[in-house]
Write a protein that holds these residues in place. Sequence first.
Motif, PDB file in Angstrom:
ATOM      1  N   ASP A  55      30.424   1.913  59.099  1.00 53.48           N
ATOM      2  CA  ASP A  55      30.613   2.322  60.490  1.00 53.48           C
ATOM      3  C   ASP A  55      31.541   1.296  61.139  1.00 53.48           C
ATOM      4  OD1 ASP A  55      30.408   2.669  63.280  1.00 53.48           O
ATOM      5  OD2 ASP A  55      28.363   3.440  63.144  1.00 53.48           O
ATOM      6  N   LEU A  56      32.797   1.655  61.337  1.00 56.43           N
ATOM      7  CA  LEU A  56      33.790   0.712  61.860  1.00 56.43           C
ATOM      8  C   LEU A  56      33.508   0.304  63.301  1.00 56.43           C
ATOM      9  CD1 LEU A  56      37.027   2.239  60.285  1.00 56.43           C
ATOM     10  CD2 LEU A  56      35.953   0.072  59.660  1.00 56.43           C
ATOM     11  N   VAL A  57      32.950   1.216  64.088  1.00 51.59           N
ATOM     12  CA  VAL A  57      32.626   0.887  65.480  1.00 51.59           C
ATOM     13  C   VAL A  57      31.512  -0.156  65.530  1.00 51.59           C
ATOM     14  CG1 VAL A  57      31.802   1.785  67.695  1.00 51.59           C
ATOM     15  CG2 VAL A  57      33.442   3.111  66.359  1.00 51.59           C
ATOM     16  N   GLU A  58      30.529  -0.009  64.655  1.00 55.64           N
ATOM     17  CA  GLU A  58      29.439  -1.004  64.591  1.00 55.64           C
ATOM     18  C   GLU A  58      29.997  -2.376  64.228  1.00 55.64           C
ATOM     19  OE1 GLU A  58      25.312  -1.978  62.174  1.00 55.64           O
ATOM     20  OE2 GLU A  58      25.982   0.100  62.270  1.00 55.64           O
ATOM     21  N   LEU A  59      30.910  -2.408  63.250  1.00 53.78           N
ATOM     22  CA  LEU A  59      31.530  -3.688  62.874  1.00 53.78           C
ATOM     23  C   LEU A  59      32.330  -4.270  64.037  1.00 53.78           C
ATOM     24  CD1 LEU A  59      32.823  -3.341  59.187  1.00 53.78           C
ATOM     25  CD2 LEU A  59      30.767  -4.457  60.010  1.00 53.78           C
ATOM     26  N   GLN A  60      33.035  -3.416  64.774  1.00 52.50           N
ATOM     27  CA  GLN A  60      33.780  -3.886  65.957  1.00 52.50           C
ATOM     28  C   GLN A  60      32.850  -4.606  66.937  1.00 52.50           C
ATOM     29  OE1 GLN A  60      35.733  -0.108  67.336  1.00 52.50           O
ATOM     30  NE2 GLN A  60      37.468  -1.458  67.703  1.00 52.50           N
ATOM     31  N   ILE A  61      31.716  -3.980  67.192  1.00 55.03           N
ATOM     32  CA  ILE A  61      30.768  -4.542  68.167  1.00 55.03           C
ATOM     33  C   ILE A  61      30.169  -5.851  67.646  1.00 55.03           C
ATOM     34  CG2 ILE A  61      28.538  -4.144  69.335  1.00 55.03           C
ATOM     35  CD1 ILE A  61      29.393  -1.074  69.322  1.00 55.03           C
ATOM     36  N   ARG A  62      29.788  -5.872  66.366  1.00 56.61           N
ATOM     37  CA  ARG A  62      29.202  -7.087  65.784  1.00 56.61           C
ATOM     38  C   ARG A  62      30.203  -8.252  65.816  1.00 56.61           C
ATOM     39  NH1 ARG A  62      24.350  -6.343  63.946  1.00 56.61           N
ATOM     40  NH2 ARG A  62      23.615  -4.280  63.308  1.00 56.61           N
ATOM     41  N   VAL A  63      31.442  -7.956  65.457  1.00 60.02           N
ATOM     42  CA  VAL A  63      32.495  -8.979  65.469  1.00 60.02           C
ATOM     43  C   VAL A  63      32.741  -9.472  66.900  1.00 60.02           C
ATOM     44  CG1 VAL A  63      35.017  -9.197  65.254  1.00 60.02           C
ATOM     45  CG2 VAL A  63      33.676  -8.365  63.320  1.00 60.02           C
ATOM     46  N   ALA A  64      32.773  -8.544  67.858  1.00 60.68           N
ATOM     47  CA  ALA A  64      33.035  -8.908  69.261  1.00 60.68           C
ATOM     48  C   ALA A  64      31.954  -9.825  69.820  1.00 60.68           C
ATOM     49  CB  ALA A  64      33.141  -7.640  70.109  1.00 60.68           C
ATOM     50  N   ARG A  65      30.718  -9.663  69.350  1.00 61.81           N
ATOM     51  CA  ARG A  65      29.663 -10.548  69.857  1.00 61.81           C
ATOM     52  C   ARG A  65      29.509 -11.818  69.012  1.00 61.81           C
ATOM     53  NH1 ARG A  65      24.601  -6.289  69.252  1.00 61.81           N
ATOM     54  NH2 ARG A  65      24.183  -6.578  67.032  1.00 61.81           N
ATOM     55  N   GLY A  66      30.480 -12.074  68.148  1.00 64.92           N
ATOM     56  CA  GLY A  66      30.557 -13.357  67.447  1.00 64.92           C
ATOM     57  C   GLY A  66      29.929 -13.401  66.073  1.00 64.92           C
ATOM     58  N   GLU A  67      29.446 -12.269  65.579  1.00 68.95           N
ATOM     59  CA  GLU A  67      28.803 -12.275  64.257  1.00 68.95           C
ATOM     60  C   GLU A  67      29.839 -12.401  63.145  1.00 68.95           C
ATOM     61  OE1 GLU A  67      25.999  -9.095  63.552  1.00 68.95           O
ATOM     62  OE2 GLU A  67      25.390  -9.078  65.660  1.00 68.95           O
ATOM     63  N   LYS A  68      29.380 -12.969  62.037  1.00 69.94           N
ATOM     64  CA  LYS A  68      30.221 -13.108  60.850  1.00 69.94           C
ATOM     65  C   LYS A  68      30.153 -11.813  60.041  1.00 69.94           C
ATOM     66  CE  LYS A  68      30.545 -17.377  58.756  1.00 69.94           C
ATOM     67  NZ  LYS A  68      30.136 -18.472  57.850  1.00 69.94           N
ATOM     68  N   LEU A  69      31.275 -11.383  59.479  1.00 66.23           N
ATOM     69  CA  LEU A  69      31.270 -10.201  58.612  1.00 66.23           C
ATOM     70  C   LEU A  69      30.380 -10.460  57.399  1.00 66.23           C
ATOM     71  CD1 LEU A  69      35.069  -9.259  58.703  1.00 66.23           C
ATOM     72  CD2 LEU A  69      33.216  -7.751  59.427  1.00 66.23           C
TER      73      LEU A  69
END
Length: 479
Positions: free
Chosen positions: A306-320
Amino acid sequence: MKKILVANRGEIAIRVMQTVKKMGIKTVAVYSTVDRNAPHVKFADEAVCIGEAPSNESYLRADKIIEVAKKLHVDGIHPGYGFLSENADFAELTEQNNIIFIGPGSEAIKIMGSKLAAKDAVKAYNIPMVPGVDKAITDVNKATRIAKDIGFPILIKASAGGGGKGMRIVEKESDLESQMQRAISEATSAFGDGSVFIEKYVTSPRHIEIQVMADKHGNILHFFERECSIQRRHQKVVEEAPSSVLSPALRAKMGEAAVKVAKSCNYVGAGTVEFLIDADHNFYFLEMNTRLQVEHPVTELITGVDLVELQIRVARGEKLQIRQEDLSIKGHALELRVYAEDPVNDFLPSVGKLSTYKIPVGSGIRVDNGFEEGMDIPIYYDPMISKLITYGKTREEAILLMIKAIEDYQIEGVQTTLAFGKFVCEHEAFRSGNFDTHFVKKYFSPKALHQKSEYEAEIAALIALKQYLSDQKLLRLPN
């Protein structure tokens, strides 16, 4: 993040909100007066009207969107695509107001927003580029000398451009001056920037793009390619993943190049690096789109991400949490952009009321939709109604399912690109994978579509007649 505002409308607003809700985050929609009863407004937890129908009075009003976000204590803003999604000033304004912009930093948007600045940024990474000049040019004599140097045909492109605006193919020297003036005029009108540059025109090109995702910890991944060569007026209509022309070695090489492009501008979030491939499978960097793409669903289906979920996780500072080696291609996906356009009339917008509107359903069919039966197609925005996506274990399976889904999609009241999508999927050049960005120019015409419709109607009539005669025979049989 506890609350996210989606600064967009239609199918992309709903698609983003679906993931936001899945993550347990509250959603805020914004809308114009003409969109008051739109599905994205009903889908959100909260919705606020931000202006009149024209986009420059509503969806392009960064100040009003920020005002709503602050009033409703929003933590993040997702811009979708189009409107303010690649506006560096909006990204900066969002951050200045202590709201997370779910996208790259303003500096990356600025660099990649200018084709000339983008070329300059990636120079140090030895990424192949189409031969040409990497500086803005307005002098016709100088342009003529450059064109003769690299050889005709050449392509004049607007530096700030996109969607085919400010772009002209020039086949011979005598056409250069007039085409250059037109390109400059169109670029000035569309982008407020008349800068144009010249590059060699790649004949028989394929348009291939690579999806990337980068976090704030220096990790960058690529999610393989999308084939986007079926276009009208330099704009995509049919996309698929993976491409039928890339070998594993070329795929890996292009993926590495895309990661380097992201590195060149300290990119964060989802982005797409676009390339041209010539007839000999040489690839050249075109540009980078600093946002989620319309065609992102095909990548999601073949990677299971889910690319949108990854966008949100990355935006809040999470590591891939994914590594490149964890990613692999499974199956094949196809997307048709369902536009309210008339393929028989040069794909001109077709506005009106959706008197009948029923979407196809079933295994392997996904519809990212923004409309309902009875709604009007507004004249103020892009005429895309939905995106029809199919997924199969093989390319052939995805194509056959797309044809069936198109046949099951019921739309009356406006003309759409459904018939064009079916034409593409049934055409031998597309089925064989032997096509390029000139598919429409080479194979498609209103006459070809009419002939196909007449042939199909004839077949249907013969089947109906055969069935009728068979029924009559049964009725006449003695007891």
